[in-house]
Design a protein around this motif. Sequence first.
Motif, PDB file in Angstrom:
ATOM      1  N   ARG A   1      79.958   8.303  74.649  1.00  0.00           N
ATOM      2  CA  ARG A   1      79.759   8.660  73.243  1.00  0.00           C
ATOM      3  C   ARG A   1      78.727   7.748  72.578  1.00  0.00           C
ATOM      4  NH1 ARG A   1      82.835  10.606  68.660  1.00  0.00           N
ATOM      5  NH2 ARG A   1      81.342  10.482  66.964  1.00  0.00           N
ATOM      6  N   LEU A   2      78.802   6.451  72.860  1.00  0.00           N
ATOM      7  CA  LEU A   2      77.840   5.508  72.283  1.00  0.00           C
ATOM      8  C   LEU A   2      76.421   5.784  72.788  1.00  0.00           C
ATOM      9  CD1 LEU A   2      79.923   2.216  72.342  1.00  0.00           C
ATOM     10  CD2 LEU A   2      79.182   3.505  70.322  1.00  0.00           C
ATOM     11  N   SER A   3      76.285   6.149  74.044  1.00  0.00           N
ATOM     12  CA  SER A   3      74.961   6.500  74.583  1.00  0.00           C
ATOM     13  C   SER A   3      74.381   7.696  73.849  1.00  0.00           C
ATOM     14  CB  SER A   3      75.056   6.814  76.077  1.00  0.00           C
ATOM     15  OG  SER A   3      75.378   5.659  76.793  1.00  0.00           O
ATOM     16  N   LYS A   4      75.218   8.683  73.580  1.00  0.00           N
ATOM     17  CA  LYS A   4      74.765   9.866  72.829  1.00  0.00           C
ATOM     18  C   LYS A   4      74.347   9.484  71.420  1.00  0.00           C
ATOM     19  CE  LYS A   4      77.527  13.284  75.271  1.00  0.00           C
ATOM     20  NZ  LYS A   4      78.636  14.245  75.178  1.00  0.00           N
TER      21      LYS A   4
ATOM     22  N   ALA B   1      69.488  -0.309  56.965  1.00  0.00           N
ATOM     23  CA  ALA B   1      70.449   0.768  56.749  1.00  0.00           C
ATOM     24  C   ALA B   1      70.889   1.476  58.024  1.00  0.00           C
ATOM     25  CB  ALA B   1      69.856   1.788  55.778  1.00  0.00           C
ATOM     26  N   GLY B   2      70.888   0.788  59.151  1.00  0.00           N
ATOM     27  CA  GLY B   2      71.338   1.421  60.384  1.00  0.00           C
ATOM     28  C   GLY B   2      72.829   1.713  60.337  1.00  0.00           C
ATOM     29  N   ALA B   3      73.225   2.860  60.916  1.00  0.00           N
ATOM     30  CA  ALA B   3      74.647   3.197  61.018  1.00  0.00           C
ATOM     31  C   ALA B   3      75.322   2.178  61.933  1.00  0.00           C
ATOM     32  CB  ALA B   3      74.811   4.605  61.583  1.00  0.00           C
ATOM     33  N   VAL B   4      76.587   1.874  61.667  1.00  0.00           N
ATOM     34  CA  VAL B   4      77.322   0.884  62.450  1.00  0.00           C
ATOM     35  C   VAL B   4      78.481   1.571  63.158  1.00  0.00           C
ATOM     36  CG1 VAL B   4      78.652  -1.269  62.384  1.00  0.00           C
ATOM     37  CG2 VAL B   4      76.718  -0.940  60.813  1.00  0.00           C
ATOM     38  N   PHE B   5      78.573   1.334  64.470  1.00  0.00           N
ATOM     39  CA  PHE B   5      79.693   1.807  65.276  1.00  0.00           C
ATOM     40  C   PHE B   5      80.423   0.592  65.807  1.00  0.00           C
ATOM     41  CE2 PHE B   5      76.772   5.283  65.179  1.00  0.00           C
ATOM     42  CZ  PHE B   5      77.587   6.397  65.086  1.00  0.00           C
ATOM     43  N   VAL B   6      81.755   0.628  65.737  1.00  0.00           N
ATOM     44  CA  VAL B   6      82.572  -0.495  66.185  1.00  0.00           C
ATOM     45  C   VAL B   6      83.456  -0.023  67.329  1.00  0.00           C
ATOM     46  CG1 VAL B   6      84.346  -2.169  65.541  1.00  0.00           C
ATOM     47  CG2 VAL B   6      82.567  -1.548  63.888  1.00  0.00           C
TER      48      VAL B   6
ATOM     49  N   VAL C   1      78.739  -2.686  67.607  1.00  0.00           N
ATOM     50  CA  VAL C   1      79.477  -3.945  67.586  1.00  0.00           C
ATOM     51  C   VAL C   1      80.702  -3.739  68.464  1.00  0.00           C
ATOM     52  CG1 VAL C   1      80.725  -5.589  66.140  1.00  0.00           C
ATOM     53  CG2 VAL C   1      78.677  -4.449  65.249  1.00  0.00           C
ATOM     54  N   GLU C   2      80.962  -4.689  69.345  1.00  0.00           N
ATOM     55  CA  GLU C   2      82.134  -4.581  70.212  1.00  0.00           C
ATOM     56  C   GLU C   2      83.054  -5.765  69.990  1.00  0.00           C
ATOM     57  OE1 GLU C   2      83.459  -3.970  74.870  1.00  0.00           O
ATOM     58  OE2 GLU C   2      81.388  -3.608  74.279  1.00  0.00           O
TER      59      GLU C   2
ATOM     60  N   HIS D   1      74.170  -3.748  70.340  1.00  0.00           N
ATOM     61  CA  HIS D   1      72.878  -3.119  70.065  1.00  0.00           C
ATOM     62  C   HIS D   1      72.529  -3.373  68.616  1.00  0.00           C
ATOM     63  CE1 HIS D   1      70.013   0.129  69.096  1.00  0.00           C
ATOM     64  NE2 HIS D   1      69.609  -0.083  70.333  1.00  0.00           N
ATOM     65  N   ARG D   2      71.391  -4.023  68.418  1.00  0.00           N
ATOM     66  CA  ARG D   2      70.929  -4.323  67.061  1.00  0.00           C
ATOM     67  C   ARG D   2      70.132  -3.124  66.563  1.00  0.00           C
ATOM     68  NH1 ARG D   2      70.543  -8.736  64.038  1.00  0.00           N
ATOM     69  NH2 ARG D   2      71.268 -10.058  65.728  1.00  0.00           N
ATOM     70  N   GLY D   3      70.553  -2.601  65.437  1.00  0.00           N
ATOM     71  CA  GLY D   3      69.884  -1.449  64.851  1.00  0.00           C
ATOM     72  C   GLY D   3      68.969  -1.851  63.711  1.00  0.00           C
ATOM     73  N   ALA D   4      68.691  -0.891  62.855  1.00  0.00           N
ATOM     74  CA  ALA D   4      67.827  -1.132  61.703  1.00  0.00           C
ATOM     75  C   ALA D   4      68.503  -2.127  60.764  1.00  0.00           C
ATOM     76  CB  ALA D   4      67.538   0.173  60.975  1.00  0.00           C
TER      77      ALA D   4
END
Length: 114
Positions: free
Chosen positions: A84-87, A33-38, A98-99, A27-30
């Motif tokens: 959790r990622l959906s939330k 400054a988008g938050a990054v989840f790995v 990022v996976e 999922h491409r965010g901002a």
Amino acid sequence: MRLKSNIWVAAYLRRCQSEGVFGAVRHRGAEEAGAVFVKVSLLDGNAMLYGPAPQSSYDDGRPVDRFFVPAAPQPMPESAVEERLSKELRFDPDAWIVETEDRAGRHFLDLAKV
């Protein structure tokens, strides 16, 4: 000033690739400054999830660093990680996901001491 999210993600994926670990942007965010989840898939039905560390973890002398903390101390079922990622995306649609896939669970993130 902190490195833009899109540049950080590109560099992170290049690091993973150099270590022989597959990684992709889910999922491409901002860009700025988008938050990054790995998410690190362990390829056995379980995964680890790393998200941004609390602001209190940051050193004022090094504002460019990004710190990550695990969402749980142990691997979780992939379905729980996906929930959790959906939330997170419902809360912040500008976040990046990022996976990576690595049976050993290598993440190449410097974890914050929280």
